[in-house]
Enzyme design. Structure first.
Site, PDB file in Angstrom:
ATOM      1  N   LYS A 177       0.838  -1.023   0.190  1.00 36.62           N
ATOM      2  CA  LYS A 177       0.073  -0.098   0.132  1.00 36.62           C
ATOM      3  C   LYS A 177       0.760   1.264  -0.021  1.00 36.62           C
ATOM      4  CE  LYS A 177      -3.688  -0.393   2.388  1.00 36.62           C
ATOM      5  NZ  LYS A 177      -4.333  -0.617   3.730  1.00 36.62           N
ATOM      6  N   ARG A 218      -3.110   3.333   8.594  1.00 37.28           N
ATOM      7  CA  ARG A 218      -3.770   2.134   7.639  1.00 37.28           C
ATOM      8  C   ARG A 218      -2.467   1.400   7.821  1.00 37.28           C
ATOM      9  NH1 ARG A 218      -4.757   4.599   1.981  1.00 37.28           N
ATOM     10  NH2 ARG A 218      -6.177   2.776   1.704  1.00 37.28           N
ATOM     11  N   GLY A 233      -8.494  -6.999   4.211  1.00 36.90           N
ATOM     12  CA  GLY A 233      -9.355  -6.909   5.380  1.00 36.90           C
ATOM     13  C   GLY A 233      -8.850  -7.613   6.644  1.00 36.90           C
ATOM     14  N   MET A 252      -6.017  -6.712   8.465  1.00 39.88           N
ATOM     15  CA  MET A 252      -5.424  -6.044   9.476  1.00 39.88           C
ATOM     16  C   MET A 252      -6.224  -4.871   9.638  1.00 39.88           C
ATOM     17  SD  MET A 252      -1.454  -6.449   9.072  1.00 39.88           S
ATOM     18  CE  MET A 252      -1.665  -6.122   7.183  1.00 39.88           C
ATOM     19  N   ARG A 259      -3.681  -1.646  -6.435  1.00 42.65           N
ATOM     20  CA  ARG A 259      -2.693  -2.809  -6.355  1.00 42.65           C
ATOM     21  C   ARG A 259      -3.144  -3.636  -7.358  1.00 42.65           C
ATOM     22  NH1 ARG A 259      -6.057  -4.438  -0.883  1.00 42.65           N
ATOM     23  NH2 ARG A 259      -8.010  -4.724  -1.934  1.00 42.65           N
ATOM     24  N   HIS A 280     -20.683 -21.640   3.340  1.00 49.30           N
ATOM     25  CA  HIS A 280     -19.432 -22.647   3.470  1.00 49.30           C
ATOM     26  C   HIS A 280     -19.763 -23.363   2.000  1.00 49.30           C
ATOM     27  CE1 HIS A 280     -18.818 -27.057   4.443  1.00 49.30           C
ATOM     28  NE2 HIS A 280     -18.073 -26.229   5.161  1.00 49.30           N
ATOM     29  N   ARG A 309      -1.455 -47.833 -18.950  1.00 45.52           N
ATOM     30  CA  ARG A 309      -1.310 -49.070 -18.227  1.00 45.52           C
ATOM     31  C   ARG A 309      -2.252 -49.949 -18.659  1.00 45.52           C
ATOM     32  NH1 ARG A 309      -2.311 -44.932 -13.413  1.00 45.52           N
ATOM     33  NH2 ARG A 309      -3.659 -43.965 -15.243  1.00 45.52           N
ATOM     34  N   ARG A 317       3.052 -49.793 -20.982  1.00 45.72           N
ATOM     35  CA  ARG A 317       3.523 -50.586 -20.100  1.00 45.72           C
ATOM     36  C   ARG A 317       3.115 -52.059 -19.815  1.00 45.72           C
ATOM     37  NH1 ARG A 317       2.993 -48.628 -13.885  1.00 45.72           N
ATOM     38  NH2 ARG A 317       0.948 -49.675 -14.256  1.00 45.72           N
ATOM     39  N   GLU A 333      12.006 -47.357 -11.283  1.00 45.68           N
ATOM     40  CA  GLU A 333      11.255 -47.026 -10.252  1.00 45.68           C
ATOM     41  C   GLU A 333      11.681 -47.854  -8.972  1.00 45.68           C
ATOM     42  OE1 GLU A 333       7.237 -48.386 -11.052  1.00 45.68           O
ATOM     43  OE2 GLU A 333       8.015 -50.025 -12.333  1.00 45.68           O
ATOM     44  N   SER A 375      11.671 -44.250 -18.181  1.00 44.52           N
ATOM     45  CA  SER A 375      10.413 -43.437 -17.894  1.00 44.52           C
ATOM     46  C   SER A 375      10.743 -43.730 -16.091  1.00 44.52           C
ATOM     47  CB  SER A 375       9.198 -43.831 -18.336  1.00 44.52           C
ATOM     48  OG  SER A 375       8.208 -42.973 -17.664  1.00 44.52           O
ATOM     49  N   GLY A 409       9.094 -43.843 -13.055  1.00 45.70           N
ATOM     50  CA  GLY A 409       7.957 -44.124 -12.388  1.00 45.70           C
ATOM     51  C   GLY A 409       8.047 -43.599 -10.921  1.00 45.70           C
ATOM     52  N   THR A 410       7.729 -42.028 -10.686  1.00 45.08           N
ATOM     53  CA  THR A 410       8.172 -41.496  -9.508  1.00 45.08           C
ATOM     54  C   THR A 410       7.277 -41.898  -8.332  1.00 45.08           C
ATOM     55  OG1 THR A 410       7.209 -39.514 -10.198  1.00 45.08           O
ATOM     56  CG2 THR A 410       9.818 -39.676 -10.290  1.00 45.08           C
ATOM     57  N   ASN A 411       6.068 -42.494  -8.485  1.00 42.39           N
ATOM     58  CA  ASN A 411       5.185 -43.060  -7.389  1.00 42.39           C
ATOM     59  C   ASN A 411       6.062 -44.206  -6.649  1.00 42.39           C
ATOM     60  OD1 ASN A 411       3.216 -41.110  -8.353  1.00 42.39           O
ATOM     61  ND2 ASN A 411       1.878 -42.737  -9.401  1.00 42.39           N
ATOM     62  N   ASP A 412       6.141 -45.175  -7.410  1.00 41.50           N
ATOM     63  CA  ASP A 412       6.964 -46.270  -6.778  1.00 41.50           C
ATOM     64  C   ASP A 412       8.431 -45.803  -6.428  1.00 41.50           C
ATOM     65  OD1 ASP A 412       5.426 -48.547  -6.364  1.00 41.50           O
ATOM     66  OD2 ASP A 412       5.486 -49.058  -8.666  1.00 41.50           O
ATOM     67  N   CYS A 427       6.634 -40.386 -15.357  1.00 37.92           N
ATOM     68  CA  CYS A 427       5.274 -40.690 -15.684  1.00 37.92           C
ATOM     69  C   CYS A 427       4.561 -40.872 -14.260  1.00 37.92           C
ATOM     70  CB  CYS A 427       5.174 -42.098 -16.426  1.00 37.92           C
ATOM     71  SG  CYS A 427       5.726 -43.337 -15.714  1.00 37.92           S
ATOM     72  N   TYR A 485      10.786 -35.465 -21.555  1.00 34.93           N
ATOM     73  CA  TYR A 485       9.348 -34.891 -21.347  1.00 34.93           C
ATOM     74  C   TYR A 485       8.711 -35.496 -20.014  1.00 34.93           C
ATOM     75  CZ  TYR A 485       8.361 -39.766 -21.738  1.00 34.93           C
ATOM     76  OH  TYR A 485       8.335 -41.357 -21.577  1.00 34.93           O
TER      77      TYR A 485
HETATM   78  P1  ADP Z   1      -7.715  -2.303   3.655  1.00 32.06           P
HETATM   79  O1  ADP Z   1      -6.292  -2.612   3.677  1.00 32.06           O
HETATM   80  O2  ADP Z   1      -8.621  -3.161   4.708  1.00 32.06           O
HETATM   81  O3  ADP Z   1      -8.475  -1.864   2.375  1.00 32.06           O
HETATM   82  P2  ADP Z   1      -7.372   0.383   4.087  1.00 32.06           P
HETATM   83  O4  ADP Z   1      -6.341   0.905   4.795  1.00 32.06           O
HETATM   84  O5  ADP Z   1      -7.190   0.524   2.495  1.00 32.06           O
HETATM   85  O6  ADP Z   1      -7.987  -1.113   4.559  1.00 32.06           O
HETATM   86  O7  ADP Z   1      -8.752   1.409   4.521  1.00 32.06           O
HETATM   87  C1  ADP Z   1      -9.979   1.132   4.780  1.00 32.06           C
HETATM   88  C2  ADP Z   1     -10.910   2.183   4.086  1.00 32.06           C
HETATM   89  O8  ADP Z   1     -10.657   3.367   4.489  1.00 32.06           O
HETATM   90  C3  ADP Z   1     -10.711   2.138   2.509  1.00 32.06           C
HETATM   91  O9  ADP Z   1     -12.135   2.081   2.079  1.00 32.06           O
HETATM   92  C4  ADP Z   1      -9.889   3.431   2.310  1.00 32.06           C
HETATM   93  O10 ADP Z   1     -10.405   3.774   0.947  1.00 32.06           O
HETATM   94  C5  ADP Z   1     -10.514   4.144   3.193  1.00 32.06           C
HETATM   95  N1  ADP Z   1      -9.380   5.397   3.775  1.00 32.06           N
HETATM   96  C6  ADP Z   1      -8.395   5.029   4.192  1.00 32.06           C
HETATM   97  N2  ADP Z   1      -7.581   6.030   4.459  1.00 32.06           N
HETATM   98  C7  ADP Z   1      -8.288   6.953   4.040  1.00 32.06           C
HETATM   99  C8  ADP Z   1      -8.244   8.702   3.871  1.00 32.06           C
HETATM  100  N3  ADP Z   1      -6.968   9.174   4.148  1.00 32.06           N
HETATM  101  N4  ADP Z   1      -9.174   9.238   3.332  1.00 32.06           N
HETATM  102  C9  ADP Z   1     -10.286   8.936   3.190  1.00 32.06           C
HETATM  103  N5  ADP Z   1     -10.573   7.439   3.294  1.00 32.06           N
HETATM  104  C10 ADP Z   1      -9.567   6.389   3.565  1.00 32.06           C
HETATM  105 MG    MG Z   2      -7.841  -0.963   1.187  1.00 31.35          MG
HETATM  106 MG    MG Z   3       5.226 -48.650 -10.545  1.00 32.39          MG
END
Ligand code: ADP
Ligand code: MG
Ligand code: MG
Length: 884
Positions: free
Chosen positions: A27, A97, A106, A108, A341, A457, A563, A619, A746, A765, A767-770, A832, A852
Site C-alpha cells: 500500500k 492504515r 481486510g 489488519m 494494487r 460454506h 497402463r 507398460r 522405479e 521413464s 515412475g516416481t510414485n513407486d 510418468c 518430457y
Molecule cells: P484495507 O487494507 O482493509 O483495504 P485501508 O487501509 O485501505 O484498509 O482502508 C480502509 C478504508 O478506508 C478504505 O475504503 C479506504 O479507502 C479508506 N481510507 C483509508 N485512508 C483514507 C483517507 N486518508 N481518506 C479517506 N478514506 C480513507
Molecule cells: Mg484498502
Molecule cells: Mg510402478
C-alpha cells in the site's frame, strides 16, 4: 543520525516508490508511486516494516528516532494539506492504515478520522459548515479506535446505533442527524469508559501513538495469522503503517467513495468494473450498509470526475502493466486516489487479461506466461454444458462456483458418499452445508443449496475443490426427511437426475449433455505461446481411447504411460484373466491368454488410432495377480462354479497368491520372468494392432515399457522376448515398424546402475510414485496414517507423493539421467508418476534435462504452462522437442 523509519509522500513528491514494497508494504509503496506519477493522493507518510519488526523484537518499544520522524513528517503534511494536527481552529485529520508486502485484504486494521476530540470537532464544523458530517466522522473515529485500539467489539457500537435508529423509526445511517451522532459519540465514550476503566484519549498525539501501535499489533491478530498460514507468508515480514491526511466522501451529495477494477475480475473483459456510494466513507462500500451503485452511473452524476477516473485507470494500468484494483474518494467533487494494487482475478480473467495485454503491446509473451499460476488453469479444464442442448431452467441460484454438473439428487452427505462409491454420479442437495458434509461434497459432481450466499460454506468449499456449486437457490424447498425437494410445484426425489450450471446459477431438471472444455480463444493462444518457449515435452498418462482423445485435445504430444491392467477389468475380460491366473499348467494358461489377445489388440488399435502417429508408451502388466481375484468366500464360490473347478482348489489358489507385502512382491517384470506367456501375449497384441494400422496407412510408434526393473538381466530377458515376438509378427504381416523398448526406473537400484540398464533400454521413464515409495520406504497407501504428522511437525515440508522430493528421489533421477546418457547419449528420458503434472516437480524435470513429462490428460495444459515457465526461469542446455 538515526535510521530512516518514515517515508513521506505528497504533492507530487515521495521518498518511496513502487519497488520498495518490502520496506513500505504494498500500500505504502504504491501510494508513493501514485504520488510520483502526479495522481491526486492525499499527502501522508509511511512507517517502515522494519519499525514494526523492531517493535516486536523490543517488547513494544519504538526505535530511536521514530517519534521525531513522525512529527517532522506530520509537519510536511500540514504544510501541503493546510490545517494542523490537533489544532482546534483548523484541525488536520488522518487515517492510520496497515499494509504488508503483499495485500492481505481486510486482515489488519485501519482507523479513520484520527485527530478528533470535543475541541477539534468544533473546528471541523466551522471549516465545513456541516455539523452532521463532523459528528458522523467523530463517531466513526471513536468507534474504530474503540474497536481496534481499545478492544471494545464493533458490534457493541453498532447495537447502540441500531437503538437510535429504531427509536427514530429510520433505516439508514444517512437518515440520522447531527444531534443523533453527537449523542452517539457520548454513548460510545461512556461505553469505552465502562469497558476499559479509562476515559477515551483526547490528546491527538496520544491517539496517533496508540493507533500506530495497534496497527503494529494487528499483524499478529488471529485473522492475520491464519491468513499468513494459508498463503505461506512469513511471520517476520511485519506490516508498514501509513498515516495519511483524510479526504471525506461523507460531505454530502457531491462526495462519495468507491472501489474499481480496471478490467472485469470475473471474465477479464477490458472494461472498468466498479461500485461507489454517494455520501459515504471508507468501508461503507463493502460493508453492505447501502447497496452501492455501478460505476457507470457516475458518468452521468459527475461526468468530469468519471472522466478523470478513467484517465487515471489508464495511466495506472500502463504503469503497472497489470489490472489494478483501486480505492477512491470524491470530496466535494474532487477526486482522490487512496490505493492501487494488482487485482485478484479468476483463472478465466487471468488468461484473458494476460493475452490481451500482449496484443495491446503492454507486456511481452514471456511476462504473460509467467503471470498465470499453472494450478489455477484447473478451473478452466472442467466440462461445460453443451451450448446446443435445449434446456429448461427450473430455478436460479447464485453462480457460486463455475463449471457444470450432472447427477442424481441425494440429500445427505452420507448418501452422496455411498452412491458415489457404487459408481453413481450424484448432486448433493442441502438447505445449506456444514463442515461435516465435506466428504459428501467431495464425492458429489456438484452442490446445490437453498440458503446462503456467495461466501456461504458451500460456496467457499466448492470453489476450493474446483467443484460446481449453485448456492442460495431460494425457490427450492429441501425436505431432508423425505429426501426430496420441491420448486414451483415440481418434486425432485432422491435419484432423479438434475443438472447445475455453476457459471449462471441455473438449476435444470434432467441430464444435459456436457462438452469437453476447449483450448480456444485466449486460452488456446496462451498455450501456443507456451509451446513456442518450452523445451520439455508433455505427454499424457492414458489407458483408454477416451483418455487419449482428451489428452490430444489438450495438446499432449504422445502417451507417456498406457497402463494395461485397467484393460483387464472390462466386461467378459476379468473372467479370462482369472482363468489365466488359476490355470494349473502352461497349456491352459495359453488357452486363457488366447481369449485375451483379441481384446488387447482392439484396445491398442483404438489408442494408436487416436494418437495418429504420436509415440505411445505401453507398460506391460504390472500389478500382482492377486488383485484380479475375488477375496470373499461367496465370490470365490461363484467363480469356482463358473469355471467348473472345486471351491477348495480355487480358495487354495487365492490363498497361495496372497502376499505379505504386495508392493514389494510378485509383480512387474517379476511376472514377466515367471510367466513369460503373459508379456508375450501383450507384445503380440501391440504389434498386431500396429501392423494393422500401418497397413491402413497410419503411422504408429509403439514403445514397449518393462516395469519394475532393478537388475540388468531382468530387462535383457524381456527385451529379447519382446524383439522375438515383435519380429515374428512383423514378418508374418509383412510390415516394418520403428519401435522402442525401454524401462521404467522405479526401483532405486535401477537409478543407481542406470549405466548398465541403459545398455538394453532405449528409453527411461521415471515412475516416481513407486520410486518415492521405495526411496522413503513409505507405502503410499498407508502413508496417510503418519505423513500428516510429519508435515505438521515440520519433519517433511511437503507430501513427497505430490511434490517431488528433490533432495532424495530427485537425486536418484539426476543420477539415473546422467549415468543412462553416459551409456546411451540419445537415451530418451521422461517421468510418468503423478509428479509429472505438478508445476514445481515439472520445473525440476526441466532442470534435470528430461525430455518430457507425462501426466493425467486434464493436467496437460497445466504442464505445458509449467514447462514454459521453467524454460523462462532457466533456459535448458539440452534442446528438447521444441525450441525458440
Ligand atoms: P484495507 O487494507 O482493509 O483495504 P485501508 O487501509 O485501505 O484498509 O482502508 C480502509 C478504508 O478506508 C478504505 O475504503 C479506504 O479507502 C479508506 N481510507 C483509508 N485512508 C483514507 C483517507 N486518508 N481518506 C479517506 N478514506 C480513507
Ligand atoms: Mg484498502
Ligand atoms: Mg510402478
Amino acid at each position: 543520525m538515526a535510521q530512516k523509519w518514515v517515508y513521506f509522500f505528497g504533492n507530487g513528491q515521495a521518498d518511496g516508490e513502487a519497488g520498495m514494497r518490502e520496506l513500505l508494504g504494498g500500500k505504502g509503496a504504491n501510494l508513493a508511486e501514485m504520488t510520483r506519477l502526479g495522481i491526486p493522493v492525499p499527502a501522508g507518510f509511511t512507517i517502515t516494516t522494519e519499525a514494526c519488526t523492531f517493535y516486536y523484537q523490543n517488547n513494544g518499544q519504538w526505535p530511536e528516532g521514530l517519534e521525531e520522524q513522525v512529527w517532522e513528517n506530520m509537519a510536511k503534511v500540514e504544510a501541503i494539506m493546510g490545517g494542523r494536527f490537533g489544532d482546534p481552529a483548523d484541525p488536520l485529520l488522518v487515517s492510520v492504515r496497515s499494509g504488508a508486502r503483499v495485500s492481505m485484504p481486510g486482515m489488519m486494521d485501519t482507523i479513520l478520522n484520527l485527530g478528533l476530540n470535543d475541541e477539534t470537532v468544533q473546528g471541523l464544523i466551522r471549516k465545513t459548515n456541516n455539523p452532521r458530517f463532523a459528528y458522523d466522522s467523530y463517531r466513526r473515529f471513536v468507534q474504530m479506535y474503540g474497536d481496534v485500539v481499545l478492544g471494545v467489539p464493533r458490534a457493541d457500537f453498532e447495537r447502540l446505533i441500531d437503538e437510535v435508529k429504531e427509536r427514530k423509526g429510520v433505516h439508514y445511517d444517512t437518515e440520522l442527524s447531527a444531534d443523533d451522532w453527537k449523542y452517539l459519540v457520548e454513548r460510545f465514550k461512556a461505553l469505552i469508559q465502562e469497558r476499559t476503566g479509562q476515559p477515551f484519549p483526547n490528546d491527538p498525539r496520544e491517539q496517533l501513538r496508540g493507533a500506530i501501535n495497534a496497527v503494529f499489533r494487528s499483524w499478529n491478530n488471529p485473522r492475520a495469522i491464519r491468513y499468513r498460514q494459508l498463503h505461506e507468508i512469513p511471520d517476520w515480514w511485519g506490516t508498514a503503517v501509513n498515516v495519511q491526511s483524510m479526504v471525506f466522501g461523507n460531505l454530502g451529495d457531491t462526495s462519495g467513495t468507491g472501489v474499481a477494477f480496471t478490467r472485469d475480475p470475473a471474465t477479464g473483459e477490458n472494461k472498468v468494473f466498479g461500485e461507489y456510494l454517494i455520501n459515504a466513507q471508507g468501508e461503507d462500500v463493502v460493508a453492505g450498509i447501502r447497496t452501492p451503485q455501478p460505476l457507470e452511473t457516475l458518468a452521468q452524476q459527475m461526468p468530469e470526475v468519471y472522466q478523470q477516473l478513467m484517465d487515471i485507470f489508464k495511466r495506472l494500468e500502463s504503469y503497472y502493466k497489470d489490472m489494478q484494483d483501486c480505492e477512491f474518494t470524491i470530496q466535494d467533487g474532487r477526486l482522490f486516489m487512496l490505493q492501487t494494487r494488482n487485482g485478484k482475478r479468476t483463472a478465466q480473467a487471468a488468461v484473458r487479461i494476460a493475452v490481451e495485454m500482449v496484443q495491446e503491446g503492454v507486456i511481452d509473451k514471456k511476462t504473460a506466461l509467467m503471470r498465470i499460476e499453472p494450478a489455477q488453469l484447473d478451473q478452466l479444464l472442467h466440462p461445460t454444458l453443451d451450448p446446443k442442448a435445449k434446456i429448461e431452467v427450473l430455478t436460479k441460484g447464485l453462480p457460486a462456483s463455475p463449471g457444470a454438473a450432472v447427477g442424481r439428487a441425494v440429500f445427505t452427505a452420507e448418501d452422496a458418499e455411498a452412491w458415489a462409491e457404487r459408481g453413481e454420479k450424484v448432486i448433493l442437495v442441502r438447505a445449506e452445508t456444514s463442515p461435516e458434509d465435506i466428504g459428501g461434497m467431495h464425492a458429489a459432481q456438484g452442490i446445490l443449496t437453498s440458503r446462503g450466499g456467495m461466501t456461504s460454506h458451500a460456496a467457499v468449499v466448492a470453489r476450493g475443490m474446483g467443484k460446481c456449486c449453485v448456492a442460495g437457490a431460494g425457490e427450492i424447498l429441501v425436505d431432508e426427511e423425505r429426501k426430496q425437494f420441491t420448486c414451483k410445484g415440481v418434486v425432485i426425489r432422491e435419484g432423479d437426475w438434475i443438472t447445475l450450471n455453476g457459471s449462471t446459477g441455473d438449476v435444470i431438471v434432467g441430464q444435459v449433455p456436457l462438452v469437453e472444455p476447449e483450448l480456444s480463444g485466449s486460452f488456446g493462444l496462451l498455450m501456443e505461446w507456451a509451446d513456442e518457449i518450452r523445451t520439455l515435452g508433455v505427454r499424457a498418462n492414458a489407458d483408454t481411447p477416451q483418455d487419449a482423445r482428451v489428452a490430444r485435445n489438450f495438446g499432449a504430444q504422445g502417451i507417456g504411460l498406457c497402463r494395461t491392467e485397467h484393460m483387464f477389468f472390462g466386461e467378459g475380460r476379468i473372467q479370462a484373466v482369472r482363468e489365466m491366473i488359476v490355470a494349473p499348467d502352461e497349456e491352459s494358461r495359453k488357452r486363457a491368454l488366447a481369449k485375451l489377445l483379441p481384446m488387447q489388440r482392439g484396445d491398442f488399435y483404438e489408442i494408436f488410432k487416436v494418437m495418429a502417429g504420436l509415440p505411445v508408451t505401453i507398460r506391460l502388466l504390472d500389478p500382482p495377480l492377486h488383485e484380479f481375484l475375488p477375496h470373499e468366500q461367496e465370490q470365490i464360490a461363484a467363480l469356482a462354479r463358473e469355471m467348473g473347478i472345486s471351491e477348495e482348489a480355487l480358495a487354495a489358489k487365492v490363498e497361495s497368491l496372497k502376499e505379505f507385502n504386495p508392493m514389494l512382491g510378485h509383480r512387474g517384470v517379476r511376472l514377466g520372468i515367471t510367466f513369460p506367456e503373459i508379456y508375450e501375449m501383450q507384445v503380440q497384441a501391440i504389434f498386431e494392432a500396429a501392423c494393422q494400422l500401418a497397413k491402413e496407412g497410419q503411422q504408429v510408434v509403439p514403445e514397449v515399457m518393462i516395469p519394475l526393473v532393478g537388475i540388468p538381466g531382468e530387462l535383457k530377458a524381456m527385451k529379447d522376448a519382446t524383439i522375438r515376438v515383435a519380429e515374428q509378427v512383423m514378418a508374418r504381416e509383412g510390415v516394418r515398424l520403428e519401435y522402442k523398448i525401454g524401462t521404467m526406473i522405479e526401483v532405486p537400484r535401477a537409478a543407481v546402475i542406470a549405466d548398465e540398464i541403459a545398455k538394453d533400454a532405449e528409453f527411461f521413464s521415471f515412475g516416481t510414485n513407486d520410486l518415492t515409495q521405495m526411496t522413503f520406504g513409505f507405502s503410499r497407501d498407508d502413508a496417510g496414517k503418519f505423513l500428516p504428522s510429519y508435515i505438521e511437525k515440520g519433519i517433511l515440508e511437503k507430501d513427497p507423493f505430490q511434490t517431488l522430493d528433490k533432495g532424495g528421489v530427485g537425486q536418484l533421477i539426476k543420477l539415473g539421467v546422467e549415468k543412462g546418457r553416459r551409456t546411451r547419449p540419445d537415451l530418451k528420458v521422461g517421468i510418468c508418476g503423478e509428479h509429472g503434472g505438478d508445476p514445481e516437480s515439472i520445473k525440476f524435470c526441466h532442470e534435470a534435462g528430461l525430455d518430457y513429462v507425462s501426466c493425467s490428460p486434464y493436467r496437460v495444459p497445466i504442464a505445458r504452462l509449467a514447462a514454459a515457465q521453467a524454460a523462462i526461469a532457466r533456459p535448458g542446455e539440452r534442446a528438447g522437442f521444441a525450441t525458440v
